[in-house]
Design a protein around this motif. Structure first.
Motif, PDB file in Angstrom:
ATOM      1  N   ASN A 292       0.832  -1.203   0.000  1.00 47.01           N
ATOM      2  CA  ASN A 292       0.000   0.000   0.000  1.00 47.01           C
ATOM      3  C   ASN A 292       0.876   1.266   0.000  1.00 47.01           C
ATOM      4  O   ASN A 292       0.683   2.180  -0.801  1.00 47.01           O
ATOM      5  CB  ASN A 292      -0.914  -0.035   1.219  1.00 47.01           C
ATOM      6  N   LEU A 293       1.848   1.291   0.902  1.00 48.19           N
ATOM      7  CA  LEU A 293       2.727   2.451   1.028  1.00 48.19           C
ATOM      8  C   LEU A 293       3.509   2.700  -0.260  1.00 48.19           C
ATOM      9  O   LEU A 293       3.540   3.821  -0.784  1.00 48.19           O
ATOM     10  CB  LEU A 293       3.688   2.239   2.199  1.00 48.19           C
ATOM     11  N   GLU A 294       4.147   1.634  -0.762  1.00 46.75           N
ATOM     12  CA  GLU A 294       5.010   1.799  -1.937  1.00 46.75           C
ATOM     13  C   GLU A 294       4.215   2.139  -3.190  1.00 46.75           C
ATOM     14  O   GLU A 294       4.693   2.894  -4.042  1.00 46.75           O
ATOM     15  CB  GLU A 294       5.836   0.534  -2.152  1.00 46.75           C
ATOM     16  N   TRP A 295       3.006   1.594  -3.300  1.00 45.15           N
ATOM     17  CA  TRP A 295       2.222   1.870  -4.500  1.00 45.15           C
ATOM     18  C   TRP A 295       1.670   3.290  -4.499  1.00 45.15           C
ATOM     19  O   TRP A 295       1.621   3.945  -5.532  1.00 45.15           O
ATOM     20  CB  TRP A 295       1.103   0.819  -4.636  1.00 45.15           C
ATOM     21  N   VAL A 296       1.250   3.768  -3.360  1.00 42.51           N
ATOM     22  CA  VAL A 296       0.744   5.145  -3.305  1.00 42.51           C
ATOM     23  C   VAL A 296       1.878   6.139  -3.526  1.00 42.51           C
ATOM     24  O   VAL A 296       1.783   7.045  -4.364  1.00 42.51           O
ATOM     25  CB  VAL A 296       0.038   5.411  -1.959  1.00 42.51           C
ATOM     26  N   LEU A 297       2.988   5.965  -2.786  1.00 44.50           N
ATOM     27  CA  LEU A 297       4.102   6.904  -2.905  1.00 44.50           C
ATOM     28  C   LEU A 297       4.824   6.772  -4.246  1.00 44.50           C
ATOM     29  O   LEU A 297       5.465   7.727  -4.704  1.00 44.50           O
ATOM     30  CB  LEU A 297       5.091   6.695  -1.758  1.00 44.50           C
ATOM     31  N   GLY A 298       4.722   5.585  -4.852  1.00 41.71           N
ATOM     32  CA  GLY A 298       5.440   5.350  -6.097  1.00 41.71           C
ATOM     33  C   GLY A 298       4.612   5.526  -7.355  1.00 41.71           C
ATOM     34  O   GLY A 298       5.094   5.252  -8.459  1.00 41.71           O
ATOM     35  N   ASN A 299       3.367   5.980  -7.223  1.00 42.54           N
ATOM     36  CA  ASN A 299       2.512   6.205  -8.398  1.00 42.54           C
ATOM     37  C   ASN A 299       2.458   4.985  -9.315  1.00 42.54           C
ATOM     38  O   ASN A 299       2.545   5.087 -10.542  1.00 42.54           O
ATOM     39  CB  ASN A 299       3.001   7.424  -9.204  1.00 42.54           C
ATOM     40  N   LYS A 300       2.301   3.815  -8.707  1.00 43.73           N
ATOM     41  CA  LYS A 300       2.295   2.584  -9.480  1.00 43.73           C
ATOM     42  C   LYS A 300       0.889   2.252  -9.970  1.00 43.73           C
ATOM     43  O   LYS A 300      -0.103   2.662  -9.364  1.00 43.73           O
ATOM     44  CB  LYS A 300       2.870   1.434  -8.649  1.00 43.73           C
ATOM     45  N   LEU A 301       0.828   1.486 -11.046  1.00 50.26           N
ATOM     46  CA  LEU A 301      -0.441   1.215 -11.713  1.00 50.26           C
ATOM     47  C   LEU A 301      -0.658  -0.283 -11.861  1.00 50.26           C
ATOM     48  O   LEU A 301       0.260  -1.012 -12.276  1.00 50.26           O
ATOM     49  CB  LEU A 301      -0.441   1.862 -13.105  1.00 50.26           C
ATOM     50  N   LEU A 302      -1.861  -0.739 -11.538  1.00 48.20           N
ATOM     51  CA  LEU A 302      -2.265  -2.128 -11.779  1.00 48.20           C
ATOM     52  C   LEU A 302      -3.418  -2.132 -12.772  1.00 48.20           C
ATOM     53  O   LEU A 302      -4.414  -1.444 -12.565  1.00 48.20           O
ATOM     54  CB  LEU A 302      -2.705  -2.796 -10.477  1.00 48.20           C
ATOM     55  N   VAL A 303      -3.272  -2.896 -13.841  1.00 45.48           N
ATOM     56  CA  VAL A 303      -4.301  -2.996 -14.877  1.00 45.48           C
ATOM     57  C   VAL A 303      -4.699  -4.459 -15.031  1.00 45.48           C
ATOM     58  O   VAL A 303      -3.831  -5.332 -15.184  1.00 45.48           O
ATOM     59  CB  VAL A 303      -3.788  -2.460 -16.226  1.00 45.48           C
ATOM     60  N   GLY A 304      -5.977  -4.730 -14.967  1.00 44.62           N
ATOM     61  CA  GLY A 304      -6.483  -6.057 -15.318  1.00 44.62           C
ATOM     62  C   GLY A 304      -6.867  -6.059 -16.780  1.00 44.62           C
ATOM     63  O   GLY A 304      -7.551  -5.147 -17.255  1.00 44.62           O
ATOM     64  N   SER A 305      -6.427  -7.060 -17.516  1.00 45.64           N
ATOM     65  CA  SER A 305      -6.726  -7.103 -18.947  1.00 45.64           C
ATOM     66  C   SER A 305      -7.195  -8.496 -19.321  1.00 45.64           C
ATOM     67  O   SER A 305      -6.516  -9.488 -19.058  1.00 45.64           O
ATOM     68  CB  SER A 305      -5.480  -6.737 -19.765  1.00 45.64           C
ATOM     69  N   VAL A 306      -8.373  -8.569 -19.913  1.00 45.75           N
ATOM     70  CA  VAL A 306      -8.921  -9.859 -20.325  1.00 45.75           C
ATOM     71  C   VAL A 306      -9.625  -9.685 -21.654  1.00 45.75           C
ATOM     72  O   VAL A 306     -10.198  -8.627 -21.942  1.00 45.75           O
ATOM     73  CB  VAL A 306      -9.911 -10.403 -19.269  1.00 45.75           C
ATOM     74  N   ASN A 307      -9.542 -10.712 -22.483  1.00 44.94           N
ATOM     75  CA  ASN A 307     -10.319 -10.696 -23.712  1.00 44.94           C
ATOM     76  C   ASN A 307      -9.809  -9.628 -24.664  1.00 44.94           C
ATOM     77  O   ASN A 307      -9.030  -8.760 -24.307  1.00 44.94           O
ATOM     78  CB  ASN A 307     -11.794 -10.454 -23.353  1.00 44.94           C
ATOM     79  N   GLY A 308     -10.220  -9.691 -25.898  1.00 44.87           N
ATOM     80  CA  GLY A 308      -9.847  -8.675 -26.867  1.00 44.87           C
ATOM     81  C   GLY A 308     -10.964  -8.463 -27.853  1.00 44.87           C
ATOM     82  O   GLY A 308     -11.729  -9.381 -28.148  1.00 44.87           O
ATOM     83  N   ASN A 309     -11.069  -7.242 -28.366  1.00 43.10           N
ATOM     84  CA  ASN A 309     -12.042  -7.006 -29.422  1.00 43.10           C
ATOM     85  C   ASN A 309     -11.388  -7.219 -30.787  1.00 43.10           C
ATOM     86  O   ASN A 309     -10.226  -7.637 -30.877  1.00 43.10           O
ATOM     87  CB  ASN A 309     -12.682  -5.614 -29.283  1.00 43.10           C
ATOM     88  N   ARG A 310     -12.120  -6.912 -31.825  1.00 39.48           N
ATOM     89  CA  ARG A 310     -11.630  -7.183 -33.177  1.00 39.48           C
ATOM     90  C   ARG A 310     -10.280  -6.506 -33.442  1.00 39.48           C
ATOM     91  O   ARG A 310      -9.375  -7.085 -34.035  1.00 39.48           O
ATOM     92  CB  ARG A 310     -12.671  -6.712 -34.196  1.00 39.48           C
ATOM     93  N   ARG A 311     -10.135  -5.262 -32.970  1.00 35.89           N
ATOM     94  CA  ARG A 311      -8.889  -4.530 -33.225  1.00 35.89           C
ATOM     95  C   ARG A 311      -7.710  -5.188 -32.521  1.00 35.89           C
ATOM     96  O   ARG A 311      -6.601  -5.211 -33.058  1.00 35.89           O
ATOM     97  CB  ARG A 311      -9.039  -3.078 -32.765  1.00 35.89           C
ATOM     98  N   HIS A 312      -7.943  -5.743 -31.337  1.00 34.90           N
ATOM     99  CA  HIS A 312      -6.858  -6.430 -30.637  1.00 34.90           C
ATOM    100  C   HIS A 312      -6.461  -7.709 -31.373  1.00 34.90           C
ATOM    101  O   HIS A 312      -5.280  -8.073 -31.390  1.00 34.90           O
ATOM    102  CB  HIS A 312      -7.262  -6.738 -29.199  1.00 34.90           C
ATOM    103  N   PHE A 313      -7.448  -8.387 -31.960  1.00 35.44           N
ATOM    104  CA  PHE A 313      -7.112  -9.550 -32.787  1.00 35.44           C
ATOM    105  C   PHE A 313      -6.239  -9.113 -33.961  1.00 35.44           C
ATOM    106  O   PHE A 313      -5.249  -9.776 -34.301  1.00 35.44           O
ATOM    107  CB  PHE A 313      -8.379 -10.234 -33.298  1.00 35.44           C
ATOM    108  N   GLU A 314      -6.602  -8.008 -34.586  1.00 37.04           N
ATOM    109  CA  GLU A 314      -5.809  -7.522 -35.710  1.00 37.04           C
ATOM    110  C   GLU A 314      -4.399  -7.145 -35.269  1.00 37.04           C
ATOM    111  O   GLU A 314      -3.420  -7.451 -35.961  1.00 37.04           O
ATOM    112  CB  GLU A 314      -6.514  -6.321 -36.354  1.00 37.04           C
ATOM    113  N   LEU A 315      -4.273  -6.505 -34.096  1.00 38.56           N
ATOM    114  CA  LEU A 315      -2.952  -6.172 -33.569  1.00 38.56           C
ATOM    115  C   LEU A 315      -2.147  -7.425 -33.266  1.00 38.56           C
ATOM    116  O   LEU A 315      -0.935  -7.480 -33.520  1.00 38.56           O
ATOM    117  CB  LEU A 315      -3.095  -5.325 -32.304  1.00 38.56           C
ATOM    118  N   GLY A 316      -2.806  -8.440 -32.713  1.00 35.40           N
ATOM    119  CA  GLY A 316      -2.120  -9.684 -32.416  1.00 35.40           C
ATOM    120  C   GLY A 316      -1.620 -10.377 -33.668  1.00 35.40           C
ATOM    121  O   GLY A 316      -0.490 -10.891 -33.703  1.00 35.40           O
TER     122      GLY A 316
END
Length: 368
Positions: A292-316
């Motif tokens: 908690n301390l390190e993430w708040v003071l360190g401006n860290k980011l957590l992103v959950g990513s699941v699934n993809g739409n058509r554009r993500h398939f094209e990028l892949g």
């Protein structure tokens, strides 16, 4: 026609059954595309659905046809399909729209609704069958030159989206140029993420439990120009002392405990992307005050990513093509474990569960 299905909620209920053949005109507006399955991939999601950890049958059915990693050849198209024709190779996106504003603008991959619709996973039948039909909106063309990698289209879309999401979110920093990345896990998502991050020019460390010697996953990671690190030989805290804290971590271990452990080694202003989906009731103890301390003071980011739409398939698919040019023949080595024929579904699930050396397990339904 034949299909491989489960009874959701009933453990180890995978079976072969007869279902009605798909009809082109079942898709309104003349937008239907009829596809014959060539190869269908399976992964931990299919294993966990068969273990009754999640998954639901479509309304009116007591079974769910499995398979969300599709690759096939177009056999027929509706009168209002403009960009596809018989003989084209295609993959198909997984999630289908609900009613949220995100679904309405074509971003059903980030629906805000609690109920979601995914082919082969939740409330929609999947692709592990002889033929299937869907709206052309969800079809993605695979170049003929990439047909040997077509079954990797869906996992490639997951990786492409995960990396894109990190870069998009980090625009909050105005200047973010990561140099060191960790990829946690060396399965198909981990290795494809390794490849895509190497294509971006990052110094990549692919981190997994298995020892390096004689390890095919390690060979593939290093053929992409990454450094494979076994935590059995180099613990994570020791690796950080050697490399410095990474600015980007893609977590693809399938372990919630390791997903939380990754939070402890991220750099200031760094981004951690979780891609694991963990069914069950597992718990883990974490140093929550420290994180908690390190993430708040360190401006860290957590992103959950699941699934993809058509554009993500094209990028892949674009990344698979770029990878073939930059690292010729390497990605095909992920295709370790092929089973032929729908009737061999039991062998398919056995290899998925028991074969610890397998990277990509897939079923060849028919030949083109």
């Amino acid at each position: 026609m034949k299909a491989v299905a489960v009874y959701p909620g009933k453990p180890h209920s995978i079976h072969l059954r007869e279902i009605e053949p798909p009809q082109l005109d079942s898709i309104p507006g003349g937008r239907g595309v009829l596809v014959r399955s060539l190869e269908i991939g399976v992964d931990a999601t299919d294993r966990e659905i068969n273990e009754a950890l999640y998954g639901n049958a479509p309304t009116g059915f007591d079974y769910l046809v499995l398979g969300h990693e599709s690759f096939g050849i177009v056999e027929a198209v509706g009168p209002n399909v403009k960009d596809l024709q018989p003989g084209d190779y295609v993959s198909c996106t997984v999630r289908r729209p609900g009613g949220s504003i995100y679904d309405q603008i074509g971003r059903n991959d980030i629906t805000s609704e609690e109920t979601y619709y995914e082919r082969g996973i939740n409330l929609r039948h999947g692709f592990l069958t002889e033929r299937w039909v869907d709206d052309c909106e969800f079809m993605v063309k695979v170049p003929k030159q990439l047909k040997h990698l077509g079954v990797l289209s869906e996992p490639a879309s997951v990786c492409a989206k995960a990396i894109e999401q990190a870069y998009l979110a980090q625009q909050r920093l105005q200047v973010w140029k990561p140099e060191v990345a960790y990829v946690m896990g060396s399965g198909q998502i981990g290795l494809l993420s390794t490849m895509m991050l190497r294509l971006k020019g990052l110094e990549v460390y692919t981190v997994a439990r298995s020892r390096k010697a004689g390890n095919k996953k390690a060979e593939i990671a290093e053929a992409y120009g990454a450094t494979y690190v076994s935590t059995a030989e180099t613990p994570l805290d020791q690796l950080v002392k050697q490399t410095g804290k990474p600015q980007l971590i893609v977590e693809a271990t399938g372990s919630s405990q390791l997903a939380f452990q990754a939070m402890e080694v991220l750099s200031h202003n760094g981004a951690l992307v979780w891609t694991s989906i963990t069914g069950g009731q597992g718990t883990a103890t974490v140093p929550s005050d420290k994180i908690n301390l390190e993430w708040v003071l360190g401006n860290k980011l957590l992103v959950g990513s699941v699934n993809g739409n058509r554009r993500h398939f094209e990028l892949g698919i674009q990344a698979l093509a770029h990878g073939e040019l930059a690292f010729p023949g390497v990605t095909e080595k992920l295709l370790t474990t092929r089973v032929d024929g729908l009737e061999n579904y039991a062998e398919l699930i056995r290899r998925l569960v028991e074969d610890k050396e397998a990277i990509k397990v897939y079923l060849r339904v028919t030949s083109d």
